[in-house]
Design a protein around this motif. Structure first.
Motif, PDB file in Angstrom:
ATOM      1  N   PHE A   2       0.841  -1.202   0.000  1.00 27.78           N
ATOM      2  CA  PHE A   2       0.000   0.000   0.000  1.00 27.78           C
ATOM      3  C   PHE A   2       0.876   1.251   0.000  1.00 27.78           C
ATOM      4  O   PHE A   2       0.658   2.196  -0.751  1.00 27.78           O
ATOM      5  CB  PHE A   2      -0.912  -0.016   1.238  1.00 27.78           C
ATOM      6  N   GLU A   3       1.891   1.269   0.866  1.00 28.16           N
ATOM      7  CA  GLU A   3       2.777   2.422   0.976  1.00 28.16           C
ATOM      8  C   GLU A   3       3.559   2.655  -0.312  1.00 28.16           C
ATOM      9  O   GLU A   3       3.733   3.787  -0.759  1.00 28.16           O
ATOM     10  CB  GLU A   3       3.753   2.222   2.135  1.00 28.16           C
ATOM     11  N   ILE A   4       4.066   1.549  -0.879  1.00 26.66           N
ATOM     12  CA  ILE A   4       4.858   1.665  -2.105  1.00 26.66           C
ATOM     13  C   ILE A   4       4.006   2.250  -3.228  1.00 26.66           C
ATOM     14  O   ILE A   4       4.433   3.138  -3.951  1.00 26.66           O
ATOM     15  CB  ILE A   4       5.419   0.289  -2.512  1.00 26.66           C
ATOM     16  N   ALA A   5       2.771   1.748  -3.350  1.00 24.43           N
ATOM     17  CA  ALA A   5       1.877   2.235  -4.407  1.00 24.43           C
ATOM     18  C   ALA A   5       1.593   3.714  -4.244  1.00 24.43           C
ATOM     19  O   ALA A   5       1.576   4.476  -5.224  1.00 24.43           O
ATOM     20  CB  ALA A   5       0.573   1.438  -4.394  1.00 24.43           C
ATOM     21  N   GLU A   6       1.406   4.138  -3.016  1.00 25.61           N
ATOM     22  CA  GLU A   6       1.106   5.557  -2.791  1.00 25.61           C
ATOM     23  C   GLU A   6       2.328   6.422  -3.041  1.00 25.61           C
ATOM     24  O   GLU A   6       2.247   7.499  -3.640  1.00 25.61           O
ATOM     25  CB  GLU A   6       0.590   5.765  -1.366  1.00 25.61           C
ATOM     26  N   ALA A   7       3.488   5.948  -2.595  1.00 25.77           N
ATOM     27  CA  ALA A   7       4.716   6.713  -2.800  1.00 25.77           C
ATOM     28  C   ALA A   7       5.037   6.861  -4.284  1.00 25.77           C
ATOM     29  O   ALA A   7       5.580   7.879  -4.722  1.00 25.77           O
ATOM     30  CB  ALA A   7       5.882   6.041  -2.073  1.00 25.77           C
ATOM     31  N   GLU A   8       4.699   5.829  -5.064  1.00 25.21           N
ATOM     32  CA  GLU A   8       4.968   5.847  -6.498  1.00 25.21           C
ATOM     33  C   GLU A   8       3.836   6.482  -7.302  1.00 25.21           C
ATOM     34  O   GLU A   8       3.931   6.633  -8.511  1.00 25.21           O
ATOM     35  CB  GLU A   8       5.211   4.422  -7.005  1.00 25.21           C
ATOM     36  N   GLY A   9       2.754   6.853  -6.609  1.00 25.92           N
ATOM     37  CA  GLY A   9       1.626   7.493  -7.280  1.00 25.92           C
ATOM     38  C   GLY A   9       0.909   6.581  -8.264  1.00 25.92           C
ATOM     39  O   GLY A   9       0.471   7.018  -9.325  1.00 25.92           O
TER      40      GLY A   9
END
Length: 231
Positions: free
Chosen positions: A191-198
């Motif tokens: 979840f965090e990775i997806a948000e950080a990568e937009g």
């Protein structure tokens, strides 16, 4: 496209090695909430639709078999399977497994307010969790005493029966892998990775293009190289 995963909720590991509140609070908001909520069959939380105790009980049943005092040594504690760092960063003290059910829910409300239901990605999707945080006052000291399990015939504390493996079905987006990769760091979640990568497809997009290396979306490892979806 659908993918079915069999996982044992008693060995749940939400993050890679450790769960740090700083990055999670910054990255794990609801930027991709529209996509994630639709894919997971969840309602987007609103102030008028606050999470109630029955939702937390259902989440605990999925996470720990409903044992609020569980401590199996896997780095996650209590009914809602807090890591120690997330517990302390959100107002908890001591060992989460030694806190009362009410205190664990109070701290979980703080986590929900900053991270959303993505803090418990698989189980929140499984139970259709919805509702916004409804912050509670800190529990009095006497209410924070350890929750004791009923003694067995031999006098030892009895743990709740192990939950049976749960079959989970995810509605994965139809995406292709890109040429870009991401190396998992301590404290990361999909979840965090997806948000950080937009990523518009959210954590499900990453999960969809890494089926050969990820069997459980809650379990990723530090140093693991993930392919990012093409968008």
């Amino acid at each position: 496209m659908e993918f079915t995963v069999i996982r044992d909720t008693n060995t749940r590991s939400i993050t890679a090695t450790r769960d740090t509140a700083g990055p999670r609070l910054a990255r794990r908001g609801l930027v991709a909430a529209g996509v994630l909520a639709a894919a997971a069959g969840m309602l987007i939380p609103s102030a008028a639709n606050a999470a109630d105790d029955s939702t937390w009980d259902a989440l605990a049943q999925c996470e720990s078999g409903g044992n609020w005092a569980i401590d199996t040594g896997n780095g996650y504690y209590g009914g809602l399977q807090f890591s120690q760092s997330t517990w302390e960063a959100n107002g908890g003290s001591g060992n989460p497994a030694a806190a009362s059910r009410e205190e664990q829910i109070r701290v979980a409300e703080n986590v929900l307010a900053t991270q959303g239901w993505g803090a418990w990605p698989s189980c929140s999707a499984q139970i259709g969790a919805s509702g916004a945080a409804e912050p509670r006052a800190a529990a009095p000291a006497e209410a924070q005493a350890p929750v004791a399990s009923a003694p067995s015939g031999g006098g030892a504390a009895a743990q709740a029966p192990a939950a049976a493996p749960t079959e989970e079905t995810y509605a994965l987006p139809d995406v292709e892998p890109s040429d870009e990769t991401y190396t998992v760091a301590a404290g990361d979640t999909l979840f965090e990775i997806a948000e950080a990568e937009g990523l518009e497809t959210g954590w499900l997009g990453i999960f969809a293009v890494n089926q050969d290396t990820i069997s459980d979306p809650d379990l990723i490892e530090v140093g693991q190289e993930l392919v990012l979806p093409a968008e």
